[in-house]
Design an enzyme around this catalytic site. Structure first.
Site, mmCIF file in Angstrom:
data_model
loop_
_atom_site.group_PDB
_atom_site.id
_atom_site.type_symbol
_atom_site.label_atom_id
_atom_site.label_comp_id
_atom_site.label_asym_id
_atom_site.label_seq_id
_atom_site.Cartn_x
_atom_site.Cartn_y
_atom_site.Cartn_z
ATOM 1 N N TYR A 28 0.795 -0.936 0.108
ATOM 2 C CA TYR A 28 -0.340 0.022 0.110
ATOM 3 C C TYR A 28 0.905 1.441 0.088
ATOM 4 C CZ TYR A 28 -3.660 -3.060 1.480
ATOM 5 O OH TYR A 28 -4.406 -4.700 1.133
ATOM 6 N N HIS A 35 0.274 -12.689 1.156
ATOM 7 C CA HIS A 35 -1.153 -11.305 0.933
ATOM 8 C C HIS A 35 -0.873 -11.806 -0.752
ATOM 9 C CE1 HIS A 35 -1.197 -6.799 -0.014
ATOM 10 N NE2 HIS A 35 -3.043 -7.562 0.268
#
Length: 335
Positions: free
Chosen positions: A56, A142
């Site tokens: 992110y 992830h």
């Protein structure tokens, strides 16, 4: 705000969790001040669970989140981050990360997939540095979609060792599909799955495999992507559904959902955010928040009365199967 334990661990999450991709400049940039005000609004409203990732904003989300959380006693919140993408510096950065990663930040690093045991530890160490914290509570693998075998045979055992050593409290996998997480639930001893977009008012594919298996095995679900990238927050022509323009049939269904909700005085976004909490495996709903006003609205919708008649009409209209569990009203009218 209520909290729930993750699996059989001592880690607890608030029923609303803060998704920090937005404060990492997802799609458009926000200022450091805007990010701080957004996080302050979440804390003031009782949110105590925060999720981030190196992906992110090439670490920007972790840095902003850590700066805000360090103002509070460490025992009062839960923070999660993710492993699977290492950030490697670019010698001569040019341009931004929008085309490569979707974040409005300078392209100072490149993401390198790495689900090796060494990659897991390196990623976590770098995340702790960016966060400025001595520990995180939860670590997720992830998006291992294209790296399933390495994630299962190398990354997962590394996370299991970190949990056994007390370095982290809970371990899990975060994905926007349900089949591979269901395999993880069957074949490993993870505590939690962060499931994005697959247990919503429009897409309940997670019920076919993952959620029943998680419930049987005592694995918790954190439900993300509950608006299916925007359509269930504000259905209209051109609205996004799973990061592309919503097909006509899906848009019509979302508009029907909105019409039923309106007859009961409930915004669709309130019902969409509350719906996953009806399933006994779901411990928290993760909302991606990027402004203080958006955060305060999310908290207001969480506190809204959702009558049983709303869920009954959704079933009667064929918009919700009769065997799908719905939430017990957390805020009965007049309470």
């Amino acid at each position: 705000m209520s909290t729930n334990p993750l699996g059989r661990t001592d880690v607890k999450v608030s029923e609303l969790s803060f998704g920090a991709a937005g404060i990492g400049n997802l799609f458009t940039a926000i200022t450091d001040r805007d990010a701080a005000e957004t996080l302050a609004a979440a804390w003031a409203g009782g949110i105590r669970s925060y999720d981030t990732a190196p992906h992110y904003g090439l670490g920007l989300s972790e840095r902003r989140l850590g700066e805000a959380l360090r103002q509070h006693p460490r025992a009062e919140y839960t923070v999660s981050t993710k492993v699977g993408r290492l950030l490697e510096p670019v010698a001569d950065p040019v341009g931004d990360d929008l085309s490569a990663g979707g974040f409005a930040v300078p392209a100072t690093h490149r993401r390198v997939w790495d689900f090796s045991a060494d990659g897991v530890r390196r990623s976590l160490e770098a995340s702790l540095t960016r966060l400025g914290l001595d520990r995180v509570d939860i670590v997720y693998l992830h998006d291992p979609d294209d790296h399933a075998e390495q994630a299962l045979t190398e990354a997962y055992p590394a996370l299991e060792r970190l949990r056994a050593e007390g370095v982290v409290g809970a371990i899990g996998v975060g994905m926007n599909q349900s089949a591979l997480p269901a395999r993880f639930v069957r074949e490993t001893d993870l505590d939690v799955v962060l499931l994005a977009g697959r247990y919503t008012l429009l897409d309940r594919t997670g019920l076919a495999d993952l959620l029943p298996e998680a419930e049987r095995r005592g694995v918790s679900i954190v439900a993300g992507g509950v608006f299916n990238s925007g359509l269930l927050a504000n259905p209209r022509p051109g609205a996004s559904y799973d990061y592309q323009a919503a097909p006509e049939e899906v848009l019509r269904r979302a508009l029907r959902l909105q019409e039923v909700c309106a007859r009961h005085g409930v915004p669709l976004r309130a019902a969409a955010a509350r719906f996953p909490l009806g399933h006994p495996a779901v411990a928290s709903v993760l909302l991606g928040l990027r402004t203080a006003d958006q955060t305060r609205d999310a908290l207001a919708q969480y506190g809204r009365h959702l009558p049983a008649a709303l869920w009954a009409e959704l079933r009667a209209e064929g918009l919700l199967p009769f065997d799908v569990p719905t939430p017990i009203d957390l805020h009965p009218e007049g309470s």
